[in-house]
Design a protein around this motif. Sequence first.
Motif, PDB file in Angstrom:
ATOM      1  N   TYR A  65      -9.630   4.128   2.723  1.00  0.00           N
ATOM      2  CA  TYR A  65      -9.048   3.133   1.814  1.00  0.00           C
ATOM      3  C   TYR A  65      -9.644   3.330   0.435  1.00  0.00           C
ATOM      4  O   TYR A  65     -10.863   3.316   0.265  1.00  0.00           O
ATOM      5  CB  TYR A  65      -9.335   1.713   2.321  1.00  0.00           C
ATOM      6  N   CYS A  81      -4.734   8.225   4.206  1.00  0.00           N
ATOM      7  CA  CYS A  81      -5.376   7.591   3.057  1.00  0.00           C
ATOM      8  C   CYS A  81      -4.475   6.459   2.580  1.00  0.00           C
ATOM      9  O   CYS A  81      -3.248   6.587   2.585  1.00  0.00           O
ATOM     10  CB  CYS A  81      -5.570   8.600   1.937  1.00  0.00           C
ATOM     11  N   VAL A  82      -5.085   5.370   2.163  1.00  0.00           N
ATOM     12  CA  VAL A  82      -4.339   4.183   1.768  1.00  0.00           C
ATOM     13  C   VAL A  82      -4.773   3.773   0.366  1.00  0.00           C
ATOM     14  O   VAL A  82      -5.965   3.630   0.092  1.00  0.00           O
ATOM     15  CB  VAL A  82      -4.588   3.024   2.768  1.00  0.00           C
ATOM     16  N   GLU A 136       0.619   4.973   1.480  1.00  0.00           N
ATOM     17  CA  GLU A 136      -0.139   5.745   2.464  1.00  0.00           C
ATOM     18  C   GLU A 136       0.243   7.206   2.315  1.00  0.00           C
ATOM     19  O   GLU A 136       1.422   7.535   2.167  1.00  0.00           O
ATOM     20  CB  GLU A 136       0.161   5.256   3.872  1.00  0.00           C
ATOM     21  N   HIS A 162       0.839  -1.200   0.000  1.00  0.00           N
ATOM     22  CA  HIS A 162       0.000   0.000   0.000  1.00  0.00           C
ATOM     23  C   HIS A 162       0.871   1.246   0.000  1.00  0.00           C
ATOM     24  O   HIS A 162       1.949   1.250   0.575  1.00  0.00           O
ATOM     25  CB  HIS A 162      -0.870   0.064   1.262  1.00  0.00           C
ATOM     26  N   LYS A 217      -8.914   5.396   8.825  1.00  0.00           N
ATOM     27  CA  LYS A 217      -8.264   5.683   7.550  1.00  0.00           C
ATOM     28  C   LYS A 217      -9.271   5.634   6.410  1.00  0.00           C
ATOM     29  O   LYS A 217     -10.362   5.090   6.546  1.00  0.00           O
ATOM     30  CB  LYS A 217      -7.137   4.684   7.278  1.00  0.00           C
TER      31      LYS A 217
END
Length: 86
Positions: A85, A33-34, A21, A19, A83
């Motif tokens: 996603y 945010c991912v 981030e 991921h 978060k």
Amino acid sequence: MNQSILFPELQSYCELTEHIEFPAQTNGQLIYCVLGRDKLHHISQEQSENEAQLLALFEQYRFDIEELAEQLIENEQFAEDGKIYI
């Protein structure tokens, strides 16, 4: 683009989770945010071999990715860990 949501030019890649981030700031709140590797490949229609290429793709498509994150933030689609996603 909503000027109340700011995206500092900071991002990091986690090889373990695959991921990227990156932070967003709104109303004094920091939101992480991912973006998954597969989603980045879908957005860009390109493949990457390593971290440097992934981060370069992220930079190339940053505006589109930030728009997706902004929509999720505005719709308050936060995960249990707080978060966003993508």
